[in-house]
Design an enzyme around this catalytic site. Structure first.
Site, mmCIF file in Angstrom:
data_model
loop_
_atom_site.group_PDB
_atom_site.id
_atom_site.type_symbol
_atom_site.label_atom_id
_atom_site.label_comp_id
_atom_site.label_asym_id
_atom_site.label_seq_id
_atom_site.Cartn_x
_atom_site.Cartn_y
_atom_site.Cartn_z
ATOM 1 C CG ASP A 72 56.318 57.941 29.091
ATOM 2 O OD1 ASP A 72 56.086 56.728 29.142
ATOM 3 O OD2 ASP A 72 56.656 58.614 30.085
ATOM 4 C CD GLU A 108 55.263 71.620 9.238
ATOM 5 O OE1 GLU A 108 56.497 71.459 9.117
ATOM 6 O OE2 GLU A 108 54.758 72.240 10.201
HETATM 7 C C1 GLC Z 1 55.247 55.195 31.294
HETATM 8 C C2 GLC Z 1 56.323 54.202 30.926
HETATM 9 C C3 GLC Z 1 56.960 53.703 32.193
HETATM 10 C C4 GLC Z 1 57.589 54.891 32.898
HETATM 11 C C5 GLC Z 1 56.560 55.989 33.151
HETATM 12 C C6 GLC Z 1 57.205 57.272 33.534
HETATM 13 O O1 GLC Z 1 54.197 54.626 31.980
HETATM 14 O O2 GLC Z 1 55.761 53.164 30.166
HETATM 15 O O3 GLC Z 1 57.918 52.721 31.958
HETATM 16 O O4 GLC Z 1 58.143 54.475 34.111
HETATM 17 O O5 GLC Z 1 55.802 56.261 31.991
HETATM 18 O O6 GLC Z 1 57.839 57.845 32.433
#
Ligand code: GLC
Length: 552
Positions: free
Chosen positions: A221, A271
């Site tokens: 993310d 690893e």
């Molecule tokens: C990313 C995710 C989204 C989330 C954001 C904060 O963009 O895809 O759904 O709200 O990160 O974590």
């Protein structure tokens, strides 16, 4: 003659194909996939029950949206414990069963890891709140004194992506207003300070925890986040992120140090590969301004893949599509990685609706274009991600009442513009009325977001029974992809085409063409297509249609 070309797939010194380079991964938004308990929220046992369906579709793997313990302020992207399962979704034993079942079917499993921020309920953040300014506990986050005579103005002028200031003030142990902490999303998602070695070490532990449980990799993310400009200076355009809903504040994103983290994580993955030969995959959610910047994230010792969002953001226009595809091929493929294509995800308006703009009621234009875009994407060199429901041709649910909306963007900005609930409505599986088999038991069971009546038309049982459905188009496309050596990774060659049409060749003889206009044009190849996104007589490429041919 389908197999005339030599395989283009890259292999390593031991002649092993790097599976991820042209994998098709299906994004499971767990809370909306399939509910096994009847509480109206999808869960891990539901995902396990749905695996045969996904196997039949033909995907190589699944990416599971966050299922960790979380207060769910941003549907799990606010993680309170990175090494467990929220009881909403099951438990670790169920997780192990899911991984075991996927392995038996040959389906890879990727988890969603959220390293930019955690939940304000994470024990380390609670510890930081209880600790004093300047403490080690606070150093794991971005705590800073406020400006102004009483420190009652935020430390800088940045705005959060989901609206409002990027800083919130805390109350210190003596009951007085104290320092501020940084959160680039909501106040319930404090940003980690990646310059703190404890944070680095903690995420090493988290990666190993899940790798030891058998996962095949991670979707990362906000992978261009993590580091902020060390001095946290004011921005010239502090509301740019909130305005564009994209990570564009150059002081808050895409800082050079982030690449060290991806090198570190890559070496952890290597690893595990050395132990058993199985490659573990890192795919980043990388939002950066140019394809060239993007390419820096997929250098050979960093992430394996990064979602290339420019295709998703391109309007339905042949020049726009050609430009982004060419840039990707030039800049990303040049790193030795492959491009990772994506048309839909849990943050975006679904293609059927997006390409249907301006809405022409009942014309089916959006659906026809979404089908054509799918064939285009599956013909491009590289890897592709499909978002659940895309294979059913689900439209965006645009008329959800305000009182059911859960997206923090809606609640923090008061705006319905670009909210994300409409693409997250639980999947229809069967039957004529909600819950459409999503949740077991009575029809009175309520999915966490209401499903519109018209979802009946899209239910998976109907889709499987109708050979003209989106589902069959995706299934047939995936099947051809896995058997035709011209598809998957490799290069493409643009072909001359009439105005409004994009055409390219893969290998010596596979041709893909898309007619972006609405009137038919002559097909670039005579003869019947191998696969087409709509009715496609020999010699003609109808409007809003894509097709694949083998040229003789
Ligand atoms: C990313 C995710 C989204 C989330 C954001 C904060 O963009 O895809 O759904 O709200 O990160 O974590």
């Amino acid at each position: 003659m389908h197999n005339r070309c030599p395989p283009q797939r890259q292999v390593d010194g031991l002649n092993r194909h790097h599976w991820w380079r042209d994998a098709v991964i299906y994004q499971v938004y767990v809370r909306s996939f399939l509910d096994s308990t009847g509480d109206g929220i999808g869960d891990l046992a539901g995902v396990r029950a749905g695996l045969p369906y996904l196997k039949k579709l033909g995907v190589d793997g699944i990416w599971l949206s966050p299922f960790y313990p979380s207060p769910q302020h941003d549907h799990g992207y606010d993680v309170a414990d990175y090494c467990d399962v929220d009881p909403l979704f099951g438990d670790l034993a169920e997780f192990d069963l899911l991984v075991g079942a996927a392995r038996r079917l040959g389906v890879k499993v990727l988890l969603d890891i959220v390293p930019n921020h955690c939940s304000s309920e994470h024990p380390w953040f609670r510890e930081a709140l209880a600790a004093a300014p300047g403490s080690e506990a606070r150093a794991r986050f971005h705590f800073a004194d406020g400006r102004g005579p009483d420190g009652d103005e935020p430390p800088n002028n940045w705005h959060a992506m989901f609206g409002g200031p990027a800083w919130s003030r805390v109350t210190e142990a003596d009951g007085r207003p104290g320092q501020w902490y940084l959160h680039m999303f909501t106040p319930e998602q404090p940003d980690w300070n990646w310059r703190d070695p404890e944070v680095v070490a903690e995420f090493d532990r988290v990666l190993r925890f899940w790798l030891d449980r058998g996962v095949d990799g991670f979707r990362i993310d906000v992978a261009a986040g993590l580091f902020k400009h060390p001095e946290l200076p004011d921005s010239d355009d502090p509301e740019a992120d909130a305005r564009t809903r994209d990570s564009v504040n150059p002081l808050a994103w895409n800082q050079p140090e982030v690449h060290d983290v991806w090198r570190r994580w890559r070496s952890i993955c290597e690893e595990y590969t050395e132990r058993d030969g199985g490659e573990r995959l890192l795919v980043g959610e990388v939002s950066v301004p140019t394809a060239r910047e993007h390419a820096r994230y997929v250098r050979p010792d960093e992430l394996h893949q990064a979602f290339f969002f420019d295709l998703l953001s391109a309007p339905w226009d042949p020049d726009a599509f050609r430009k982004v595809i060419s840039e990707a091929m030039q800049d990303i493929a040049g790193t030795g990685s492959t491009v990772t294509w994506v048309l839909n995800n849990h943050d975006q308006v679904r293609t059927v609706t997006r390409y249907g703009e301006p809405a022409t009621e009942g014309s089916g234009l959006g659906a026809a274009r979404a089908r054509a875009a799918a064939l285009l994407m599956l013909a491009l060199p590289g890897a592709a991600y499909i978002y659940q429901g895309e294979e059913l041709g689900l439209p965006e649910v645009v008329d959800l009442p305000d009182d059911v909306l859960t997206d923090p963007i809606f609640h923090r900005t008061g705006s319905r513009a670009r909210i994300r609930d409409g693409c997250r409505v639980p999947l229809p599986w069967s039957g004529q009325a909600s819950p459409f088999g999503f949740t077991p038991g009575a029809e009175s069971a309520k999915p966490w977001l209401p499903q519109p009546e018209y979802f009946a038309e899209y239910a998976t049982d109907r889709a499987l029974a109708d050979t003209r459905s989106f589902w069959h188009l995706y299934r047939d496309g995936l099947q051809l992809r896995s058997t035709l050596p011209q598809l998957g990774e490799g290069t493409l060659r643009w072909l001359d085409a009439p105005p409004g049409v994009l055409a390219f060749a893969r290998g010596d003889d596979l041709v893909c063409a898309v007619n972006f206009g609405t009137a038919p044009t002559p097909a670039p190849v005579s003869g019947t297509p191998l696969l087409a996104s709509g009715p496609c007589p020999a010699g003609v490429l109808p409007g809003s249609t894509a097709a694949w041919w083998i040229s003789s």
